[in-house]
Scaffold this motif. Structure first.
Motif, PDB file in Angstrom:
ATOM      1  N   TRP A   1       0.830  -1.204   0.000  1.00 33.73           N
ATOM      2  CA  TRP A   1       0.000   0.000   0.000  1.00 33.73           C
ATOM      3  C   TRP A   1       0.864   1.253   0.000  1.00 33.73           C
ATOM      4  CZ3 TRP A   1      -5.087   0.414  -0.679  1.00 33.73           C
ATOM      5  CH2 TRP A   1      -5.716   1.616  -0.364  1.00 33.73           C
ATOM      6  N   ASP A   2       0.595   2.136  -0.968  1.00 32.04           N
ATOM      7  CA  ASP A   2       1.319   3.403  -1.000  1.00 32.04           C
ATOM      8  C   ASP A   2       0.382   4.587  -1.239  1.00 32.04           C
ATOM      9  OD1 ASP A   2       0.687   3.041  -3.639  1.00 32.04           O
ATOM     10  OD2 ASP A   2       2.697   3.364  -4.414  1.00 32.04           O
TER      11      ASP A   2
ATOM     12  N   GLU B   1      -2.812  -2.610  -7.087  1.00 34.27           N
ATOM     13  CA  GLU B   1      -3.072  -2.431  -5.658  1.00 34.27           C
ATOM     14  C   GLU B   1      -4.560  -2.193  -5.406  1.00 34.27           C
ATOM     15  OE1 GLU B   1      -2.251   1.381  -3.033  1.00 34.27           O
ATOM     16  OE2 GLU B   1      -0.413   0.391  -3.676  1.00 34.27           O
TER      17      GLU B   1
ATOM     18  N   ASP C   1      -1.259   5.779   8.730  1.00 33.83           N
ATOM     19  CA  ASP C   1      -1.070   4.883   7.590  1.00 33.83           C
ATOM     20  C   ASP C   1      -2.262   3.948   7.517  1.00 33.83           C
ATOM     21  OD1 ASP C   1      -0.122   3.398   5.494  1.00 33.83           O
ATOM     22  OD2 ASP C   1       1.463   2.408   6.634  1.00 33.83           O
TER      23      ASP C   1
END
Length: 120
Positions: free
Chosen positions: A27-28, A35, A90
């Motif tokens: 995950w970015d 993704e 995050d």
């Protein structure tokens, strides 16, 4: 509810949870199409698992009650996880932890023996 449908839903829940765990490692921020596809495939699988689990919570009663509980369980899950993801620094970690929780619960459900049929 037929036993095969319940087992299939448990396997689907396991796959959805694993998909979210894998997604949490890559995950970015959600720009990569692979993704996103993995995340939403996991989301669909987790939702199907929770719908089936919701139907099992009400053993007897009106069909409307069973449908209400079946729909309420995934909605509650989504609200809690979405709130936690929005509050976290995050959000990939939150989705990964939710995936672990769903996968572990699906494994526990798969390990439980089914109802025994009475033999005469």
């Amino acid at each position: 509810m037929p036993r095969t449908v319940t087992r299939a839903a448990q396997v689907v829940g396991l796959l959805g949870g694993v998909a979210w765990v894998v997604t949490s490692f890559v995950w970015d921020g959600g720009e990569d199409p692979v993704e996103l596809a993995l995340f939403w495939a996991g989301a669909a699988l987790v939702t199907l698992f929770l719908l089936e689990l919701g139907t099992l919570l009400v053993k007897r009663g009106l069909l409307a009650l069973r449908l209400f509980v079946a729909c309420a369980l995934p909605l509650l899950f989504w609200m809690v996880v979405s709130f936690a993801a929005a509050s976290a620094d995050d959000d990939g970690i939150v989705w990964g932890l939710a995936g672990v929780a769903v996968a572990v619960f699906a494994i526990v459900q798969l390990a439980r023996p089914g109802p025994q049929r009475a033999t005469l």
